[in-house]
Design a protein around this motif. Structure first.
Motif, PDB file in Angstrom:
ATOM      1  N   ARG A   1       0.814  -1.218   0.000  1.00  0.00           N
ATOM      2  CA  ARG A   1       0.000   0.000   0.000  1.00  0.00           C
ATOM      3  C   ARG A   1       0.845   1.264   0.000  1.00  0.00           C
ATOM      4  O   ARG A   1       0.317   2.351   0.021  1.00  0.00           O
ATOM      5  N   LEU A   2       2.170   1.105   0.020  1.00  0.00           N
ATOM      6  CA  LEU A   2       3.052   2.276   0.016  1.00  0.00           C
ATOM      7  C   LEU A   2       3.628   2.493  -1.376  1.00  0.00           C
ATOM      8  O   LEU A   2       4.150   1.562  -1.973  1.00  0.00           O
ATOM      9  N   PRO A   3       3.553   3.708  -1.870  1.00  0.00           N
ATOM     10  CA  PRO A   3       4.211   3.992  -3.147  1.00  0.00           C
ATOM     11  C   PRO A   3       5.734   3.941  -2.982  1.00  0.00           C
ATOM     12  O   PRO A   3       6.262   4.113  -1.876  1.00  0.00           O
TER      13      PRO A   3
ATOM     14  N   PRO B   1       8.250   6.009  -3.751  1.00  0.00           N
ATOM     15  CA  PRO B   1       8.957   7.143  -3.125  1.00  0.00           C
ATOM     16  C   PRO B   1       8.829   7.169  -1.599  1.00  0.00           C
ATOM     17  O   PRO B   1       9.790   7.468  -0.898  1.00  0.00           O
ATOM     18  N   GLN B   2       7.652   6.832  -1.084  1.00  0.00           N
ATOM     19  CA  GLN B   2       7.477   6.804   0.371  1.00  0.00           C
ATOM     20  C   GLN B   2       8.297   5.672   0.997  1.00  0.00           C
ATOM     21  O   GLN B   2       8.861   5.829   2.075  1.00  0.00           O
ATOM     22  N   LEU B   3       8.380   4.551   0.308  1.00  0.00           N
ATOM     23  CA  LEU B   3       9.155   3.422   0.797  1.00  0.00           C
ATOM     24  C   LEU B   3      10.645   3.778   0.829  1.00  0.00           C
ATOM     25  O   LEU B   3      11.337   3.485   1.818  1.00  0.00           O
TER      26      LEU B   3
ATOM     27  N   PHE C   1      11.909   6.829   1.017  1.00  0.00           N
ATOM     28  CA  PHE C   1      12.083   7.841   2.052  1.00  0.00           C
ATOM     29  C   PHE C   1      12.149   7.194   3.437  1.00  0.00           C
ATOM     30  O   PHE C   1      12.991   7.558   4.264  1.00  0.00           O
ATOM     31  N   ALA C   2      11.278   6.242   3.695  1.00  0.00           N
ATOM     32  CA  ALA C   2      11.270   5.558   4.989  1.00  0.00           C
ATOM     33  C   ALA C   2      12.570   4.784   5.203  1.00  0.00           C
ATOM     34  O   ALA C   2      13.125   4.773   6.312  1.00  0.00           O
TER      35      ALA C   2
END
Length: 57
Positions: free
Chosen positions: A4-6, A8-10, A12-13
């Motif tokens: 469920r995470l795009p 770029p967010q993955l 960044f995390a």
């Protein structure tokens, strides 16, 4: 999309997690570096004292 995470967010995390880990463990890395430097100095002094002892005998 991974789960469920795009992406770029993955990413960044992941970067945030690595940076946070480095920040938390920085004092341990610094202590290890200081210990290694002291150990090298002690070995150098020991070798110099052994050379002086061998030369005078």
């Amino acid at each position: 999309m991974l789960g469920r995470l795009p992406l770029p967010q993955l990413l960044f995390a992941a970067i945030l997690g690595i940076a946070g880990g480095m920040y938390i463990y920085q004092p341990i890395f610094e202590q290890y570096s200081r210990d290694q430097k002291e150990l090298k100095e002690k070995v150098k002094l020991l070798e110099e004292s052994e050379e002086k002892g061998a030369n005078s005998a």
